[in-house]
Design an enzyme around this catalytic site. Structure first.
Site: not given
Ligand code: NAD
Length: 443
Positions: A223, A257
């Site tokens: 997502e 998002c």
């Molecule tokens: P992010 O990708 O930096 O982190 C999300 C999560 O993934 C965190 O817990 C982080 O520690 C973990 N993570 C990051 N890289 C990883 C890796 N390589 N391996 C394993 N885990 C990893 O995102 P963010 O900054 O926390 O959130 C913002 C983003 O989330 C925005 O792009 C937003 O659009 C998206 N988002 C999507 C939805 C949806 O339902 N589609 C909902 C909310 C947010």
């Protein structure tokens, strides 16, 4: 350990610890041990645990809202209604869907049952920290899976309250939480004891997690981000439509998002909409909370500055820097631009901040092309009175959620996207099915 600062003051105010490989291994072992028992649980047991979890969260509503306001910056009223209210509704929805999820189907001479995938690794972001965790935990519990959650490292107090609610409502070992950063998440995805991965976050994070899961041949549900569009047709109630789109686009200061951050209007209405949009966006200034962190603030400032430097974009409201009179914290100015070229960064890329972009169309064909013109496809809204035309446009939009004339969010309807937004589905029976696989038995 990471030191975090308050969104409101910019001053350090809390610390977060990162689980290591041993913490991940013990959480996965605990989930594996609990798996056979939970996979065989009855629909009554699953319904009870989901309902108890919803109750445990509702009972901590104020605690959660205060923590999420302090850590994310969401204004308190919205924190109560959305950040806490929504996951409670989502869990109660899952409880209602358990029976359907566990029912066998007859296809000819086959009986098809829906079996749990096993141990699910759930990785979630910070913007709606409780909701995103519960969307995964609730679906996986209903499916009969056990879970290891790696929540965002930016919300440690929210995570602690969540762990308390889980400990009260869920049998030991069924849901395990390992706080940590991307490294902790990567160790979890790679662990042999994990059968499937569900990730919500950025496109970059989703790509890394998707690649690692693919190498291990684990099912992986993503997502990701969005650049969602609000479409206004000429016969729409313009004031109502604009107000709704601006409220949705700037919800949680744009850190949502499915935020409607692009607005499409007919060329004939463009001058009127420009003026109304500028006024609405300016008036949102005092209603928005700060962005979560200095790096998120800097990222948003970068987008606004590059947009201001782009000749085909004109700023209608806001701009760089903090709002007038605000001297501290990660507060950004709500900002709107009008674009004449659809191939610019502000139209194509997710800002994840309070920045909207207005575009104009002449024909429905052009409207569809512009609406579908980013790689993302999570949400869209259409405002218009001609139902046939609205339905025809809705049928051509590449978005997982399409709201017509302000249609309300339905926590039991499938939620998810296309393309760069990821292609899995969460919520309700579709969300549960992601964590199950059908098994056919022939007689
Ligand atoms: P992010 O990708 O930096 O982190 C999300 C999560 O993934 C965190 O817990 C982080 O520690 C973990 N993570 C990051 N890289 C990883 C890796 N390589 N391996 C394993 N885990 C990893 O995102 P963010 O900054 O926390 O959130 C913002 C983003 O989330 C925005 O792009 C937003 O659009 C998206 N988002 C999507 C939805 C949806 O339902 N589609 C909902 C909310 C947010």
């Amino acid at each position: 350990m990471l030191v975090l600062s308050s969104p409101f003051t910019g001053q350090p105010d809390r610390e977060t610890v990162h689980g290591n490989a041993a913490d991940v291994a013990s959480a996965v072992a605990s989930a594996r041990q609990a798996l056979s028992g939970w996979a065989q649980s009855s629909s009554a047991e699953r319904t009870k645990v989901l309902t108890d979890l919803a109750d445990a969260i509702a009972a901590r509503s104020e605690q959660f809202a205060l923590a999420i306001t302090a850590e994310v910056g969401t204004p308190e009223k919205i924190a109560v209604a959305v950040q806490v209210g929504l996951p409670v509704r989502v869990l109660r929805g899952f409880a209602e869907d358990v029976e359907q999820a566990m029912a066998a189907e007859i296809i000819g001479n086959s009986t098809v049952t829906h079996r749990p995938l096993g141990v699910v690794a759930a990785i979630t972001p910070w913007n709606y920290p409780l909701h995103q965790a519960m969307a995964k935990i609730g679906a996986a519990l209903a499916a009969g899976c056990t879970i290891v959650l790696k929540p965002s490292e930016l919300v440690p107090h929210t995570n602690a309250i969540m762990m308390d609610a889980l400990a009260e409502a869920v049998p030991t070992g069924v849901v395990n939480v390992v706080p940590g950063d991307a490294g902790t998440g990567a160790a979890l995805v790679a662990h042999d004891g994990v059968d499937a991965v569900s990730f919500t976050g950025s496109v970059a994070g989703g790509r890394a997690v998707g690649e690692a899961a693919a190498r291990a041949l684990k099912p992986c549900f993503l997502e990701l981000g969005g650049k969602s569009v609000g479409v206004i047709l000429a016969d729409a109630d313009l004031d109502k439509a604009l107000k709704s789109i601006v409220n949705g686009g700037l919800l949680n200061s744009g850190q949502t998002c499915n935020a409607l951050t692009r607005i499409l209007v007919s060329s004939a209405q463009l001058p009127e909409v420009k003026a109304k949009l500028a006024d609405l966006v300016e008036r949102m200034t005092s209603r928005l909370g700060p962005l979560i962190s200095q790096s998120q603030f800097d990222r948003v400032q970068g987008f606004i500055q590059r947009a201001a430097d782009e000749a085909s974009l004109t700023c209608l409201a806001g701009g760089t820097g903090r709002p007038e009179g605000v001297t501290k914290g990660h507060f950004a100015r709500p900002t709107a631009f009008v674009a004449t070229d659809p191939a610019v960064e502000l139209v194509l890329e997710e800002v994840f901040g309070p920045v909207l972009v207005l575009q104009a169309y002449d024909t429905d064909e052009q409207l569809i092309e512009l609406a579908n013109g980013t790689g993302y496809g999570i949400a869209a809204a259409i405002w218009g009175e001609d139902q046939q035309r609205v339905a025809a446009i809705a049928g051509q939009l590449r978005a997982g959620q399409i709201d017509i004339n302000g249609g309300a969010f339905n926590p039991r309807a499938p939620f998810g996207g296309f393309g760069l937004s990821g292609s899995s589905r969460e919520m309700g029976i579709y969300g549960i099915r992601e964590f199950q696989r059908p098994v056919s038995v022939q007689v």
